[in-house]
Design a protein around this motif. Sequence first.
Motif, mmCIF file in Angstrom:
data_model
loop_
_atom_site.group_PDB
_atom_site.id
_atom_site.type_symbol
_atom_site.label_atom_id
_atom_site.label_comp_id
_atom_site.label_asym_id
_atom_site.label_seq_id
_atom_site.Cartn_x
_atom_site.Cartn_y
_atom_site.Cartn_z
ATOM 1 N N HIS A 2 11.465 -0.488 -6.597
ATOM 2 C CA HIS A 2 10.486 0.188 -7.861
ATOM 3 C C HIS A 2 11.758 1.053 -7.681
ATOM 4 C CE1 HIS A 2 7.599 2.231 -10.376
ATOM 5 N NE2 HIS A 2 7.298 0.862 -10.644
ATOM 6 N N THR B 80 10.198 -2.528 -12.931
ATOM 7 C CA THR B 80 9.865 -2.376 -12.999
ATOM 8 C C THR B 80 8.339 -3.498 -11.544
ATOM 9 O OG1 THR B 80 8.282 -2.631 -14.843
ATOM 10 C CG2 THR B 80 9.457 -0.609 -14.477
ATOM 11 N N THR C 162 7.441 -5.657 -8.368
ATOM 12 C CA THR C 162 6.971 -5.067 -7.082
ATOM 13 C C THR C 162 6.897 -5.973 -6.507
ATOM 14 O OG1 THR C 162 4.970 -4.599 -7.033
ATOM 15 C CG2 THR C 162 6.104 -2.320 -7.987
ATOM 16 N N LEU D 262 9.203 -5.472 -2.569
ATOM 17 C CA LEU D 262 8.137 -4.940 -1.920
ATOM 18 C C LEU D 262 7.560 -5.187 -0.418
ATOM 19 C CD1 LEU D 262 7.700 -2.072 -4.558
ATOM 20 C CD2 LEU D 262 9.782 -2.404 -2.819
ATOM 21 N N GLU E 267 11.184 4.864 -1.176
ATOM 22 C CA GLU E 267 10.619 3.905 -0.800
ATOM 23 C C GLU E 267 11.481 2.568 0.334
ATOM 24 O OE1 GLU E 267 10.403 1.352 -4.487
ATOM 25 O OE2 GLU E 267 10.234 3.296 -5.814
#
Length: 765
Positions: A137, A142, A144, A147, A190
């Motif tokens: 991110h 933007t 995700t 993830l 992250e």
Amino acid sequence: MSHNHANTISAGGTGRVGSSTTGTIETIDDADERRVKQRVGTPNGFRLQRNGGGGGALSALSIEGSTYKLFISAKRTQVNGSDTTQYFNSKSFMAAKNTSSLGGTQAGFDIYGFPGMNVMNWLKGHTNLSWVGYYLHAPDHTGTSWLGTRSELAAGGWTVAPIYVGQQDTAVWTRTAAQGAKDADQAATEMGASGDGFAPGAVCYLDIENGRVSSSELTYADAWCAELTKDGYTAGIYAPGSDFPELTSQFSHAKAALEWVADYQNSSYWPAAGTTTFADPGLTSVHPNAVAWQYDDKPFYINTPYGKIGVDLDVIATSPSSSSHPSLSTVSPGSYPADTITHTMKLLGTSFQNGDTLTFIDPQGHVYNSSSAKLTFVSSTEIDYQFNDSTDAGTWQVRVNSSNGSSSSGYKTFSVSSPVLTPSLTSVSPTSYPSDSNNHLMKLFGSNFQSGDTLTFTDPQGDSINGSAAKLTFVSSTEIDYQFNDGKDAGNWSVRVNSPDGSLHSGYSTFSVAGPVLTPLLSSVSPNVYPADSNNHTMQLFGSNFQSGDSLTFSDPQGDSISANPAKLTFVSSTEIDYQFNDGKDAGNWSVRVNSPDGSLHSGYSSFSVASAVLTPLLSSVSPSAYPADSNNHTMQLFGSNFQSGDTLTFSDPEGGSINSNPAKLTFVSSTEIDYQFNDGQDAGNWSVRINSPDGSLHSSYNSFSVAAAASVRGLTPPAGTSHLNLFLQYISTGFAAPAAGPHSVLPPQGGPQYLEIGLALSHY
């Protein structure tokens, strides 16, 4: 790489490319390993590797060896307590033979959104794609969807490459060094344990492709790389090939980053439609400093049972493994002298490989690559290096890079210490400070000053006080500034400069702290008598209002003023001053006073005496030697030697009694004469006198003199038948010579009463 595609990797997978053969498998269950071996056989060197387990999810099963690699992709699920197997390529397998390779590179791809594990598993089993870009991110990404999928991708045999799409060159974004550091911290969070759990040292690529980079974008990228390195990860940059010359020539941290080149128009290879085994596009010669290259700036479409997907094709140099990132834990020793000599540096950690290199960052932020001739690979846990700092003192950093440059350890710091110099202090400015509790700027000048030097103060009482590091400013090798607070302690202070390790020191330099001027009051001197010699004797002066800096003035027996020597004076307290007094053999009455530091105020004088050494007086004569018997004072002069001021006299009268002299009637004239006002009290006869030393312990011999009485008539005896009258006078006193005969006044002769016949002519009437 466009932003709707994915990125490449710093940790390689297991994919290989080449020709393939196809076989058939009837079922996939817990006996898969045995059945695969039966169908394919076990050529020499085969090893069967299973990812997953019986009764659970079997995402990929492979047999890997030096010749073949078998992929069977399936997924097991639990349906009402029974296993149901879903096949991506039912009853088939592909054995990929390593008859062709990418020349030491690996094929991979990236795509903006996560395509799902069905697609990923199919691609792993039907293409030679072995790694995939993994989007974090980020400001310009933007989404995700990637993830949280890392562990599932790893279980499926994929190796992933984290990508952070940072602030691009558009009006929307803030491109500053501060923003670069902030974004790097976000990427590290992250990447870390609280995010997707990438190992320390893993590479994260900063995507900054939006045309030619501006100066602000370059500043942003360099700060991002520096901060990510501090956070323990390896910085990489994805950018067009035309951007790297500016990045690497102007910015040290960007220069140290791994390069991933998007070479949009220079690709000499584009795979045909339907290709599943991708060859090396040959970009290593175009950008030899890079570790990864993009095929071209357009998607390649692959048909899967789950639909057609468009991906960016990429290639990375030589298969690195996510489990073999070099990890640097210790640099030994942690400090080196600043010189031009090579020193053995031991780098200790894990996952080191022969061919690994080092990257150094000096105290100024410049980046240096290691020399292969000075590097020794000892083992997977140790690399030795012959380090030469070229006298560049300060904090350095070093990291270990994998042999292909695709991954690095985090940086470890070590120090280079300047040679210890003996500081030389020449002056303190100002040299006087008011007595208060405020900080006052003190400047110390000299040479050989170093950052890390300290100060030691000596207060007026002789106590040592260490300077406060927070109040000291190292200005240069010739100046140190200090915020000095004397705590209202007036008097003479001193200060010295100490080397950083405390082993070497300057000499002390003195300065003063001036208190309010007070009128000193002197009440006594102890002792109050000193011997007349040339030695120092401790004199204690007691009183009040004494101050450090006070002085003394002496008045000697001759009335001359003598200023005290400051080196012999000790200020003890406001009620005591000590002095080493030397009278220079000048015996007599002295006096002393105390003066204020500025000399404007004085105590009264206090007296003390200096006594000569005691001598034995020698009396040789008394003048005159005879005195009339009366009650008057007569001057008596006593001559001899070794007379001293303070000597006394002792008289012996005619009756043998001792009479002490009266000090008020004695005058010390010199060492050879004493005068005395003698009164015999009409006591005629033989007297004597002696001289006594001032303390009465030594005496001269006695010397005699006489006191004579006046004459008296005893009677007249005229002889019969004569015309003359004989007059007889009897003298009472003795001790005088007989006078000549005749009708005149005479003194009585010595030796007792005598009769003197004086003829008188008498007239007859």
